[in-house]
Structures are given as structure tokens and as C-alpha cells.
Write a protein that holds these residues in place. Structure first.
Motif, PDB file in Angstrom:
ATOM      1  N   TYR A  48      11.003   2.628   3.803  1.00  0.00           N
ATOM      2  CA  TYR A  48      10.127   2.230   2.937  1.00  0.00           C
ATOM      3  C   TYR A  48      11.498   1.241   2.381  1.00  0.00           C
ATOM      4  O   TYR A  48      12.239   1.565   1.949  1.00  0.00           O
ATOM      5  CB  TYR A  48      10.048   3.453   1.632  1.00  0.00           C
ATOM      6  CG  TYR A  48       9.196   2.682   0.353  1.00  0.00           C
ATOM      7  CD1 TYR A  48       8.539   1.363   0.647  1.00  0.00           C
ATOM      8  CD2 TYR A  48      10.262   2.646  -0.534  1.00  0.00           C
ATOM      9  CE1 TYR A  48       7.966   1.351  -0.702  1.00  0.00           C
ATOM     10  CE2 TYR A  48       9.759   1.923  -2.126  1.00  0.00           C
ATOM     11  CZ  TYR A  48       8.951   1.414  -1.920  1.00  0.00           C
ATOM     12  OH  TYR A  48       9.261   1.198  -3.657  1.00  0.00           O
ATOM     13  N   ALA A  62       2.494  -3.988 -13.974  1.00  0.00           N
ATOM     14  CA  ALA A  62       4.008  -4.528 -14.743  1.00  0.00           C
ATOM     15  C   ALA A  62       5.526  -4.656 -13.587  1.00  0.00           C
ATOM     16  O   ALA A  62       6.397  -4.153 -14.852  1.00  0.00           O
ATOM     17  CB  ALA A  62       3.626  -3.184 -15.599  1.00  0.00           C
ATOM     18  N   ASP A  97       4.249   0.164 -17.565  1.00  0.00           N
ATOM     19  CA  ASP A  97       3.495   0.346 -18.396  1.00  0.00           C
ATOM     20  C   ASP A  97       3.326   1.112 -19.076  1.00  0.00           C
ATOM     21  O   ASP A  97       2.726   0.700 -20.397  1.00  0.00           O
ATOM     22  CB  ASP A  97       1.814   0.114 -17.281  1.00  0.00           C
ATOM     23  CG  ASP A  97       0.934  -0.830 -17.819  1.00  0.00           C
ATOM     24  OD1 ASP A  97       0.685  -0.721 -19.070  1.00  0.00           O
ATOM     25  OD2 ASP A  97      -0.101   0.081 -16.823  1.00  0.00           O
ATOM     26  N   GLY A 122       4.877   0.793 -11.942  1.00  0.00           N
ATOM     27  CA  GLY A 122       4.524  -0.563 -11.974  1.00  0.00           C
ATOM     28  C   GLY A 122       3.731   0.475 -13.484  1.00  0.00           C
ATOM     29  O   GLY A 122       3.225   0.154 -14.722  1.00  0.00           O
ATOM     30  N   LYS A 124       4.335  -5.205 -20.878  1.00  0.00           N
ATOM     31  CA  LYS A 124       3.255  -5.808 -20.686  1.00  0.00           C
ATOM     32  C   LYS A 124       3.693  -7.039 -21.317  1.00  0.00           C
ATOM     33  O   LYS A 124       2.563  -6.590 -22.520  1.00  0.00           O
ATOM     34  CB  LYS A 124       1.469  -5.112 -20.191  1.00  0.00           C
ATOM     35  CG  LYS A 124       1.734  -5.215 -19.028  1.00  0.00           C
ATOM     36  CD  LYS A 124       0.346  -4.483 -18.438  1.00  0.00           C
ATOM     37  CE  LYS A 124       0.056  -4.136 -17.017  1.00  0.00           C
ATOM     38  NZ  LYS A 124      -1.080  -3.220 -16.990  1.00  0.00           N
ATOM     39  N   ASN A 141       9.072   1.480  -5.825  1.00  0.00           N
ATOM     40  CA  ASN A 141       8.342   2.140  -6.148  1.00  0.00           C
ATOM     41  C   ASN A 141       9.852   3.667  -6.304  1.00  0.00           C
ATOM     42  O   ASN A 141      10.239   3.704  -5.264  1.00  0.00           O
ATOM     43  CB  ASN A 141       7.449   2.670  -5.137  1.00  0.00           C
ATOM     44  CG  ASN A 141       6.465   1.688  -6.181  1.00  0.00           C
ATOM     45  OD1 ASN A 141       6.148   1.651  -7.218  1.00  0.00           O
ATOM     46  ND2 ASN A 141       5.378   1.867  -5.542  1.00  0.00           N
ATOM     47  N   TYR A 145      -0.900  -2.158   0.786  1.00  0.00           N
ATOM     48  CA  TYR A 145      -2.279  -1.527   1.235  1.00  0.00           C
ATOM     49  C   TYR A 145      -1.977  -0.678   2.347  1.00  0.00           C
ATOM     50  O   TYR A 145      -3.285  -0.821   3.531  1.00  0.00           O
ATOM     51  CB  TYR A 145      -3.212  -2.504   1.857  1.00  0.00           C
ATOM     52  CG  TYR A 145      -3.797  -3.487   0.085  1.00  0.00           C
ATOM     53  CD1 TYR A 145      -3.901  -2.956  -0.779  1.00  0.00           C
ATOM     54  CD2 TYR A 145      -2.766  -4.662  -0.143  1.00  0.00           C
ATOM     55  CE1 TYR A 145      -4.185  -3.742  -2.454  1.00  0.00           C
ATOM     56  CE2 TYR A 145      -2.379  -4.319  -1.026  1.00  0.00           C
ATOM     57  CZ  TYR A 145      -3.177  -4.142  -1.851  1.00  0.00           C
ATOM     58  OH  TYR A 145      -3.232  -5.384  -3.612  1.00  0.00           O
TER      59      TYR A 145
HETATM   60  N1  EPU Z   1      -0.155   0.650 -12.268  1.00  0.00           N
HETATM   61  C1  EPU Z   1      -0.586   0.371 -14.006  1.00  0.00           C
HETATM   62  N2  EPU Z   1      -0.037  -0.199 -14.612  1.00  0.00           N
HETATM   63  C2  EPU Z   1       0.352  -1.364 -13.943  1.00  0.00           C
HETATM   64  C3  EPU Z   1       0.614  -1.093 -12.745  1.00  0.00           C
HETATM   65  C4  EPU Z   1       0.418  -0.455 -11.652  1.00  0.00           C
HETATM   66  O1  EPU Z   1      -1.323   1.840 -13.807  1.00  0.00           O
HETATM   67  O2  EPU Z   1       1.037  -2.571 -14.942  1.00  0.00           O
HETATM   68  C5  EPU Z   1      -0.210   2.166 -11.723  1.00  0.00           C
HETATM   69  C6  EPU Z   1      -1.816   0.943 -11.298  1.00  0.00           C
HETATM   70  O3  EPU Z   1      -3.589   1.603 -11.744  1.00  0.00           O
HETATM   71  C7  EPU Z   1      -1.983   2.118  -9.599  1.00  0.00           C
HETATM   72  C8  EPU Z   1      -0.039   2.212  -9.150  1.00  0.00           C
HETATM   73  O4  EPU Z   1       0.260   1.926 -10.361  1.00  0.00           O
HETATM   74  O5  EPU Z   1      -2.717   3.556  -9.215  1.00  0.00           O
HETATM   75  C9  EPU Z   1       0.131   1.507  -8.247  1.00  0.00           C
HETATM   76  O6  EPU Z   1      -0.725   0.132  -8.298  1.00  0.00           O
HETATM   77  P1  EPU Z   1      -0.481  -1.019  -7.121  1.00  0.00           P
HETATM   78  O7  EPU Z   1      -1.609  -1.089  -6.508  1.00  0.00           O
HETATM   79  O8  EPU Z   1      -0.507  -2.428  -7.662  1.00  0.00           O
HETATM   80  O9  EPU Z   1       0.853  -1.038  -5.884  1.00  0.00           O
HETATM   81  P2  EPU Z   1       2.395  -0.797  -6.229  1.00  0.00           P
HETATM   82  O10 EPU Z   1       2.258  -0.128  -5.794  1.00  0.00           O
HETATM   83  O11 EPU Z   1       2.930  -1.546  -8.180  1.00  0.00           O
HETATM   84  C10 EPU Z   1       3.143  -1.718  -4.142  1.00  0.00           C
HETATM   85  C11 EPU Z   1       3.822  -2.612  -3.315  1.00  0.00           C
HETATM   86  C12 EPU Z   1       3.776  -4.285  -3.722  1.00  0.00           C
HETATM   87  C13 EPU Z   1       1.953  -3.895  -2.502  1.00  0.00           C
HETATM   88  C14 EPU Z   1       0.572  -2.730  -2.817  1.00  0.00           C
HETATM   89  C15 EPU Z   1      -0.174  -2.658  -1.986  1.00  0.00           C
HETATM   90  C16 EPU Z   1       5.849  -2.524  -4.255  1.00  0.00           C
HETATM   91  C17 EPU Z   1       7.669  -1.707  -4.629  1.00  0.00           C
HETATM   92  N3  EPU Z   1       5.884  -2.242  -4.114  1.00  0.00           N
HETATM   93  O12 EPU Z   1       2.946  -2.077  -5.379  1.00  0.00           O
HETATM   94  O13 EPU Z   1       4.212  -4.891  -2.970  1.00  0.00           O
HETATM   95  O14 EPU Z   1       1.460  -5.417  -2.408  1.00  0.00           O
HETATM   96  O15 EPU Z   1       1.852  -1.475  -3.489  1.00  0.00           O
HETATM   97  O16 EPU Z   1       0.139  -2.149  -1.193  1.00  0.00           O
HETATM   98  O17 EPU Z   1       6.175  -0.939  -3.175  1.00  0.00           O
HETATM   99  C18 EPU Z   1       6.037  -6.261  -3.455  1.00  0.00           C
HETATM  100  O18 EPU Z   1       6.795  -5.182  -2.255  1.00  0.00           O
HETATM  101  O19 EPU Z   1       7.143  -7.058  -4.241  1.00  0.00           O
HETATM  102  C19 EPU Z   1       4.788  -5.716  -3.290  1.00  0.00           C
HETATM  103  C20 EPU Z   1       4.065  -6.851  -3.993  1.00  0.00           C
END
Ligand code: EPU
Ligand code: FAD
Length: 345
Positions: A161, A292, A273, A269, A278, A236, A128
Motif C-alpha cells: 500500500y 480533509a 475531519d 481524512g 477542514k 491511511n 477506486y
Molecule cells: N472522509 C470524511 N471526511 C473527509 C474525507 C474523507 O469523512 O474530509 C471519509 C469519506 O466519507 C470516506 C472515507 O473517509 O468514508 C475515505 O475517503 P475517500 O473515499 O475520499 O478516500 P481516501 O481514503 O481519503 C484514498 C486514497 C486516494 C484515492 C481514494 C480513492 C490514500 C492516502 N488516499 O483516499 O489517493 O484517490 O482513496 O480510492 O490512500 C492520493 O494517494 O494522493 C490519493 C488521492
């Protein structure tokens, strides 16, 4: 405390049924050094573990697993900042709640990240809109061979990162024993991610940010106490600006985050997706249906189920988008960490 042949099921958040030849719960630095010396004498592998929320055990561990239980939080008031010295065995989320209660905000965007404080610098935890490196003042690193503790400033930690020097040069024979944090007394909210953008920066309180972060996380991330998982399974990916542009022409709504170095970070993700994965299940392992990027232990999964699913996800995304995802989760074999990409190739 030291135990022969112990189950690690409660020490990895995937809840995989694996064992260690020896398990040591270390409450003091002296115990850590002794456990290391004993393992060296036996010529056995040695693994430091926190809460096991970022590891995938591929099989039984043929040596000593040492769980870090060093405890203590000290706060010192400076003129403009709070300085915290936190022992590595403290729970991260407990620290976030504690500092908030004591009127020392600044960690609230990283609420509910599982694991220990001592593990936080290793992949430079982040969520966040903030990463650990933004509040880290130093990391105390114990050299298990010499018994010396080196206080490392953030530059020396080579944070990136999901990256730091602790994944490389200081991976073997070293333990993080404490982390120093610096929190500005003049609090300013970080509200640029997800639902946080809906909060009013003029009136919002640290507690409201904390509550919003917890609510967002609970709405999409499975609770490992109920469903085994290790958070985001893959990192990512970062691609060139040209690749991102080409993809955006085809998928205009694709989430993308331009980086300072000109690269563009994509959402793994979203890529998974888009491949309609999923809920996809192999054996007892499944792709989480809300997020995802999280692979879950849906039904008594084995390590092999998780690996087979991760391979399938990685190959499917590569076929569709030409992007090879790299695991964030650390893969642990019988004698130590393995190259996760090699295991999945
Ligand atoms: N999204 C989809 N479908 C999905 C998942 C995500 O369309 O199934 C889209 C979301 O709608 C959004 C984007 O992908 O537009 C990013 O998704 P999200 O905000 O959930 O964050 P993330 O990139 O999947 C990263 C970190 C998380 C952290 C969150 C919030 C990595 C690998 N993961 O997730 O960290 O909590 O941002 O900052 O960088 C972790 O490292 O274990 C982890 C949970
Ligand atoms: P472990 O998994 O026990 O260990 C991780 C690695 O560090 C291992 O290789 C271990 O050998 C090594 N290690 C552990 N302690 C030490 C030490 N003291 N000294 C040296 N080496 C050590 N991460 C994020 O960055 N952001 C998130 O938003 C996030 N969300 C998550 C959500 C869920 C539901 C889950 C399950 C995980 C999430 N993660 C997230 C990943 C995880 O929480 C972090 O990587 C965390 O820092 C791991 O802490 P741990 O104590 O469980 O480490």
C-alpha cells in the motif's frame, strides 16, 4: 535541455516557489546518464522528477533536478491479454484515456491520477479499488552508474500500500525508464468503491466507469492547476483489529477497511475531519474543505506554512485518537529526500 538555476514552481503541484541549481529535461536515456555523471563530478545532489505531484520541496534544491520526458506507448496483442510497453515520461491519465479509446480497458478506475507513468510504480498508485501492481507486468530500471537496464518482475518490486522497493533500495542512482502493463481482454468492471457501486455490472461500459471515476474525483479533489496540492497528504493508517473495535464502539459510523493480514485500515481524512480541521489555515496553507486529507496552497503558501499545518494536523489527530499519521508526500530538502516523519516530529 539543461538550464542553470531554474524555478521549480511549475514542476511541483503545490506550486511552491523553490529553485534548483540546475534543471535538465531528459528526452533520452543517454541524457539521463550524462546529467548524472555531471552531477557526480560536481559532487552535487541529484533528483529525478516527474510532474512533482507527490513531493513537498522544503527549500531550494542545491543540485540537479532531472525531469523525465521519455515518450512512447507500444501495444502488443496476446491471446488473452494486451501487453503495453510505456515509456516513463508519458502522462498517466493520458495513458488511461488512450488505452480506453483503443479498446483496451482495465485502467479506468485509475483515471485522473496526476503524474507520469514512470512514477506510478514508486508508490504503487491506486484508487477506486485497484492498484498498479494488479496490472504491472514489469518495471524497467536504469542503473545510472553502469548504464544497464534491469527488467524487474512485480515480485521483485515489493509492492504494498503506497509502497515499493523504489522508495528504498533503488532510491538513489536509479531511474524507472519504462513500465510494462498487462490488461485482460476479458474486461470485468471493478465496482466496489463509492458511487461505482450504483452502476449495473451487467450493462456498464468501461467508458461509464471512467466517467464516474472522473466525476467522483472532480467533486472532492482540488485541481492542482487551480489550487496547489499533492493529493492525499498522509497515508491511511493501519491499526490492529482490537484498536479498530475499540474505536468502532465509540464511533460506530467510522469508515474502516479490514485487510488480508488482520489489520484494519482507517480513513485519515475522516480522522482529520472529526477534529474539525477542514478549512484550518496556517499562513497560506490550508486543510481542503471538501476532502480533509488534502492540504492545499490556498494563498501563496511557503514550504514552512505547509510543514506547520501538517504538524498541527498530525498532532491534533494523535491527541484525539492516539494515531500518528505518516505523510504519503515525499519531503525534499536541499540535498535530497528527508524523513518526513522526522521533519514533522
Ligand atoms: N472522509 C470524511 N471526511 C473527509 C474525507 C474523507 O469523512 O474530509 C471519509 C469519506 O466519507 C470516506 C472515507 O473517509 O468514508 C475515505 O475517503 P475517500 O473515499 O475520499 O478516500 P481516501 O481514503 O481519503 C484514498 C486514497 C486516494 C484515492 C481514494 C480513492 C490514500 C492516502 N488516499 O483516499 O489517493 O484517490 O482513496 O480510492 O490512500 C492520493 O494517494 O494522493 C490519493 C488521492
Ligand atoms: P513526482 O512527484 O515527480 O515524484 C515522486 C517521487 O518519485 C519523487 O521522490 C521522485 O524523486 C521519484 N521519481 C519520479 N520519477 C521517477 C523515475 N522515473 N524513476 C525514479 N524515481 C522517480 N496517488 C495515488 O496513488 N492515488 C490517487 O488517487 C492519487 N490522487 C492524487 C490526486 C491529486 C490531485 C494529486 C496532486 C496527487 C494524487 N496522487 C495520487 C499522488 C500522485 O499523483 C502519484 O504519487 C504520482 O504517481 C506521482 O507522479 P509524479 O510524476 O508527479 O511524481
Amino acid at each position: 535541455m539543461s538550464t542553470e538555476s531554474a524555478s521549480l514552481k511549475n514542476h511541483n503541484t503545490f506550486a511552491l516557489p523553490v529553485n534548483a541549481a540546475h534543471l535538465v529535461i531528459a528526452e533520452q536515456i543517454e541524457m539521463m546518464i550524462k546529467a548524472w555523471q555531471k552531477a557526480q563530478k560536481r559532487k552535487e545532489p541529484f533528483l529525478v522528477l516527474g510532474e512533482g505531484s507527490n513531493v513537498l520541496f522544503l527549500e531550494d534544491f542545491a543540485g540537479t533536478v532531472m525531469i523525465n520526458k521519455l515518450e512512447g506507448i507500444e501495444a502488443k496483442e496476446g491471446q488473452d491479454t494486451w501487453h503495453l510497453h510505456v515509456s516513463a515520461g508519458e502522462n498517466w491519465h493520458h495513458l488511461v484515456s488512450y488505452t480506453l479509446k483503443c479498446g483496451m480497458p482495465g485502467l479506468e478506475n485509475m483515471a485522473l491520477i496526476p503524474g507520469l507513468v514512470g512514477s506510478a510504480p514508486i508508490q504503487n498508485i491506486g484508487a477506486y479499488g485497484i492498484e498498479l501492481q494488479q496490472v504491472c507486468e514489469y518495471v524497467d530500471l536504469l542503473n545510472l552508474t553502469t548504464g544497464e537496464i534491469d527488467r524487474m518482475d512485480p515480485q521483485r518490486c515489493e509492492f504494498g500500500y503506497r509502497e515499493s522497493i523504489f522508495k528504498h533500495k533503488f532510491k538513489e542512482g536509479f531511474v524507472i525508464v519504462a513500465v510494462g502493463l498487462r490488461l485482460n481482454k476479458q474486461w470485468s468492471p471493478l465496482l466496489n468503491y463509492g458511487n461505482l457501486t450504483k452502476l449495473d455490472p451487467q450493462t456498464v461500459t468501461p467508458q461509464q466507469v471512467f466517467d464516474a471515476v472522473c466525476a467522483m474525483r472532480r467533486s472532492k479533489l482540488p485541481d492542482p492547476r487551480i489550487t496547489g496540492n499533492a493529493g492525499s497528504f498522509f497515508k491511511n493508517p493501519q491499526v490492529s483489529a482490537e484498536t479498530a473495535e475499540r474505536m468502532l464502539a465509540q464511533y460506530p459510523s467510522m469508515p474502516h477497511y479490514p485487510q488480508a493480514d488482520g489489520q484494519v485500515k482507517l480513513a485519515a481524512g475522516w480522522l482529520i475531519d472529526q477534529c474539525s480541521l477542514k478549512g484550518h489555515q496556517i499562513g497560506g496553507a490550508a486543510v481542503n474543505s471538501l476532502q480533509a486529507l488534502v492540504l492545499v496552497n490556498a494563498d501563496n503558501a511557503s514550504s514552512q506554512d505547509v510543514v506547520a499545518l501538517a504538524k498541527h494536523v498530525r498532532n491534533t489527530v494523535a491527541e484525539r485518537f492516539g494515531i500518528w499519521l505518516e505523510p504519503e508526500v515525499r519531503f525534499i530538502g536541499a540535498t535530497g529526500e528527508l524523513d518526513a516523519v522526522e521533519v514533522l516530529s
